[in-house]
Design a protein around this motif. Structure first.
Motif, mmCIF file in Angstrom:
data_model
loop_
_atom_site.group_PDB
_atom_site.id
_atom_site.type_symbol
_atom_site.label_atom_id
_atom_site.label_comp_id
_atom_site.label_asym_id
_atom_site.label_seq_id
_atom_site.Cartn_x
_atom_site.Cartn_y
_atom_site.Cartn_z
ATOM 1 N N PHE A 84 22.914 81.751 34.446
ATOM 2 C CA PHE A 84 22.080 80.897 35.291
ATOM 3 C C PHE A 84 21.656 79.627 34.569
ATOM 4 O O PHE A 84 21.649 78.538 35.149
ATOM 5 C CB PHE A 84 20.842 81.685 35.742
ATOM 6 N N VAL A 85 21.277 79.744 33.290
ATOM 7 C CA VAL A 85 20.814 78.576 32.537
ATOM 8 C C VAL A 85 21.917 77.525 32.454
ATOM 9 O O VAL A 85 21.688 76.340 32.675
ATOM 10 C CB VAL A 85 20.345 78.990 31.123
ATOM 11 N N SER A 86 23.123 77.974 32.153
ATOM 12 C CA SER A 86 24.253 77.059 32.033
ATOM 13 C C SER A 86 24.563 76.371 33.353
ATOM 14 O O SER A 86 24.754 75.155 33.413
ATOM 15 C CB SER A 86 25.484 77.819 31.531
ATOM 16 N N SER A 87 24.596 77.152 34.438
ATOM 17 C CA SER A 87 24.926 76.579 35.748
ATOM 18 C C SER A 87 23.820 75.653 36.242
ATOM 19 O O SER A 87 24.094 74.639 36.887
ATOM 20 C CB SER A 87 25.185 77.694 36.764
ATOM 21 N N LYS A 88 22.567 75.981 35.923
ATOM 22 C CA LYS A 88 21.466 75.125 36.350
ATOM 23 C C LYS A 88 21.523 73.780 35.634
ATOM 24 O O LYS A 88 21.265 72.730 36.238
ATOM 25 C CB LYS A 88 20.118 75.802 36.060
ATOM 26 N N ALA A 89 21.876 73.799 34.345
ATOM 27 C CA ALA A 89 22.013 72.554 33.587
ATOM 28 C C ALA A 89 23.087 71.666 34.207
ATOM 29 O O ALA A 89 22.898 70.454 34.374
ATOM 30 C CB ALA A 89 22.346 72.859 32.133
ATOM 31 N N GLU A 90 24.213 72.261 34.571
ATOM 32 C CA GLU A 90 25.295 71.493 35.180
ATOM 33 C C GLU A 90 24.873 70.926 36.527
ATOM 34 O O GLU A 90 25.182 69.777 36.859
ATOM 35 C CB GLU A 90 26.531 72.383 35.342
ATOM 36 N N ASP A 91 24.169 71.732 37.302
ATOM 37 C CA ASP A 91 23.717 71.299 38.628
ATOM 38 C C ASP A 91 22.758 70.113 38.529
ATOM 39 O O ASP A 91 22.918 69.105 39.230
ATOM 40 C CB ASP A 91 23.035 72.467 39.345
ATOM 41 N N LEU A 92 21.764 70.213 37.650
ATOM 42 C CA LEU A 92 20.782 69.143 37.513
ATOM 43 C C LEU A 92 21.406 67.872 36.941
ATOM 44 O O LEU A 92 21.074 66.762 37.360
ATOM 45 C CB LEU A 92 19.621 69.603 36.629
ATOM 46 N N ALA A 93 22.311 68.033 35.977
ATOM 47 C CA ALA A 93 22.975 66.864 35.387
ATOM 48 C C ALA A 93 23.768 66.114 36.449
ATOM 49 O O ALA A 93 23.799 64.878 36.475
ATOM 50 C CB ALA A 93 23.888 67.293 34.242
ATOM 51 N N CYS A 126 13.624 66.727 29.617
ATOM 52 C CA CYS A 126 14.575 67.784 29.252
ATOM 53 C C CYS A 126 15.807 67.156 28.633
ATOM 54 O O CYS A 126 16.301 66.125 29.103
ATOM 55 C CB CYS A 126 14.951 68.587 30.495
ATOM 56 N N SER A 127 16.325 67.780 27.582
ATOM 57 C CA SER A 127 17.490 67.233 26.886
ATOM 58 C C SER A 127 18.736 67.192 27.767
ATOM 59 O O SER A 127 19.674 66.436 27.498
ATOM 60 C CB SER A 127 17.776 68.035 25.616
ATOM 61 N N VAL A 128 18.753 67.982 28.849
ATOM 62 C CA VAL A 128 19.894 67.956 29.766
ATOM 63 C C VAL A 128 19.992 66.604 30.486
ATOM 64 O O VAL A 128 21.031 66.269 31.048
ATOM 65 C CB VAL A 128 19.812 69.130 30.768
ATOM 66 N N SER A 129 18.913 65.817 30.425
ATOM 67 C CA SER A 129 18.969 64.463 30.986
ATOM 68 C C SER A 129 20.087 63.658 30.327
ATOM 69 O O SER A 129 20.712 62.798 30.957
ATOM 70 C CB SER A 129 17.628 63.748 30.796
ATOM 71 N N LEU A 130 20.349 63.930 29.040
ATOM 72 C CA LEU A 130 21.443 63.249 28.353
ATOM 73 C C LEU A 130 22.789 63.602 28.993
ATOM 74 O O LEU A 130 23.663 62.741 29.126
ATOM 75 C CB LEU A 130 21.471 63.631 26.876
ATOM 76 N N ASN A 131 22.952 64.852 29.376
ATOM 77 C CA ASN A 131 24.180 65.256 30.050
ATOM 78 C C ASN A 131 24.405 64.425 31.303
ATOM 79 O O ASN A 131 25.521 63.973 31.586
ATOM 80 C CB ASN A 131 24.128 66.739 30.438
ATOM 81 N N GLY A 132 23.307 64.232 32.069
ATOM 82 C CA GLY A 132 23.405 63.470 33.302
ATOM 83 C C GLY A 132 23.771 62.015 33.062
ATOM 84 O O GLY A 132 24.597 61.440 33.776
ATOM 85 N N ILE A 133 23.151 61.416 32.050
ATOM 86 C CA ILE A 133 23.431 60.013 31.726
ATOM 87 C C ILE A 133 24.869 59.853 31.252
ATOM 88 O O ILE A 133 25.597 58.948 31.695
ATOM 89 C CB ILE A 133 22.447 59.495 30.664
ATOM 90 N N PHE A 134 25.299 60.730 30.350
ATOM 91 C CA PHE A 134 26.668 60.654 29.840
ATOM 92 C C PHE A 134 27.689 60.866 30.959
ATOM 93 O O PHE A 134 28.729 60.200 31.013
ATOM 94 C CB PHE A 134 26.880 61.675 28.723
ATOM 95 N N LYS A 136 8.528 75.965 31.495
ATOM 96 C CA LYS A 136 9.667 76.120 32.388
ATOM 97 C C LYS A 136 10.633 74.978 32.102
ATOM 98 O O LYS A 136 10.430 73.841 32.527
ATOM 99 C CB LYS A 136 9.218 76.081 33.856
ATOM 100 N N ALA A 137 11.681 75.280 31.333
ATOM 101 C CA ALA A 137 12.666 74.256 31.005
ATOM 102 C C ALA A 137 13.488 73.903 32.236
ATOM 103 O O ALA A 137 13.623 74.710 33.155
ATOM 104 C CB ALA A 137 13.583 74.759 29.888
ATOM 105 N N MET A 138 14.009 72.670 32.256
ATOM 106 C CA MET A 138 14.845 72.212 33.367
ATOM 107 C C MET A 138 14.182 72.490 34.717
ATOM 108 O O MET A 138 14.806 72.989 35.650
ATOM 109 C CB MET A 138 16.220 72.889 33.326
ATOM 110 N N ASN A 139 12.897 72.144 34.825
ATOM 111 C CA ASN A 139 12.153 72.539 36.020
ATOM 112 C C ASN A 139 12.521 71.740 37.255
ATOM 113 O O ASN A 139 12.660 72.292 38.340
ATOM 114 C CB ASN A 139 10.646 72.430 35.753
#
Length: 339
Positions: A90-99, A171-179, A314-317
């Motif tokens: 779930f954590v991995s898929s949520k990161a991809e979804d938000l990015a 959240c550091s996943v913001s970098l994923n979204g920008i990249f 709550k990370a990636m909220n």
């Protein structure tokens, strides 16, 4: 959801609560049905209405009349108890979804970024806000921006409990979204703790794969008080949260240039770039890939747990408007207005 023995019912209730949790505004049964259908879940409007009557009774949702339903904090807590087998990955898929959903424009400096949300009792904030700011000053947090919300206010769709205050960190996943918006796919491999020596990363001390966990690794490390961010802040020696990412090696030069632009927007958080096809802190990468260490957005919050303060993170909220964030040097003024 342990009150319900039928696994099918549990999963349908979970699906409805997830839809509500991922929408900042209240929505009705028809819209919920449309969203569920896109994810392959077929439920009639009538069935959803019946489920919503049940979730209202349980206190998981709030009926706002024609506006629709809104998930409550109790409903969010209930999501934490869902079937573990359904949450693996779930954590991995949520990161991809938000990015993918993130729309921050690096040139215009506008749009939404991904926010972590942490909350604690109001009485502790004045005592520790300066220490939180020092973490940012030493470049051990994700970027330089954050936000604060008082009791019974909202951050995204999260309503701050009475007697508490919430802190929103990038959240550091913001970098994923920008990249991703700039043509560089960034893969999140694992969350970890890294030992710093004189400010430089030396070795991993703990590693949790995003694909194999049901809880964000940094939430686990903070709850377990396994960090030593304060020592790293004061002396350069300590243990901090870091995410290990990978990018295609052919994009490395572009990634480094992009990282400079991200820094200008106060969203930077890259601790180290690796060398193409070579291990980074002894962690190997596939051929054609380059490793990257990204600072955890929850590092400033770890200071609270290290000092014995009960804090829930709550990370990636949620996705949150960049323009509503403030630089850490201004946050103490906001605290004085709240307390």
């Amino acid at each position: 959801m342990k009150r319900f023995r039928d696994i099918k019912i549990k999963r349908q209730l979970q699906a409805i609560l997830h839809v509500l949790a991922n929408n900042e505004e209240p929505i009705g049964s028809e819209r919920i049905s449309e969203i569920l259908r896109l994810s392959g879940i077929e439920l009639t409007d009538r069935a959803i209405r019946d489920y919503l009557i049940l979730t209202d009774r349980m206190g998981w949702t709030e009926n706002l009349g024609r506006k629709g339903r809104r998930i409550t904090n109790l409903g969010r807590e209930e999501l934490e108890t869902e079937l573990a087998v359904d949450k693996v990955g779930f954590v991995s898929s949520k990161a991809e979804d938000l990015a993918f959903r993130m729309d921050f424009d690096l040139i215009k400096k506008q749009g939404k970024v991904i926010l972590n949300i942490s909350y604690l009792k109001k009485e502790y904030l004045p005592k520790y806000i300066n220490k939180i700011c020092q973490v940012y000053e030493k470049n051990l947090g994700m970027g330089k921006l954050l936000t604060i919300a008082d009791e019974e206010q909202t951050l995204g769709s999260f309503r701050v409990p009475k007697g508490h205050v919430a802190i929103g960190t990038i959240c550091s996943v913001s970098l994923n979204g920008i990249f991703l918006r700039h043509g560089i796919p960034m893969t999140s491999r694992f969350g970890s703790l890294v030992e710093l020596e004189k400010g430089e990363p030396k070795r991993f001390t703990q590693i949790i794969s995003y694909d194999g966990t049901t809880i964000d690794p940094l939430e686990i490390f903070i709850r377990g008080r396994m960090t030593n961010v304060w020592s790293a802040t004061k002396t350069g020696n300590g243990v901090i949260g870091v995410s290990f990412r990978e990018i295609p090696s052919v994009s490395l030069n572009k990634a480094k240039e992009l990282a400079k632009e991200v820094e200008k927007c106060l969203l930077g958080g890259i601790l180290a770039f690796g060398t193409p096809n070579q291990p980074l802190l002894d962690m190997s990468v596939p051929n054609g890939r380059t490793g990257i260490l990204v600072l955890a957005g929850l590092n400033p919050i770890a200071i609270l747990a290290e000092n014995g303060v009960e804090v829930v993170s709550k990370a990636m909220n949620c996705l949150f408007d960049y323009s509503a964030l403030v630089k850490y040097t201004e946050i103490e003024k906001l605290v004085k207005k709240i307390i």
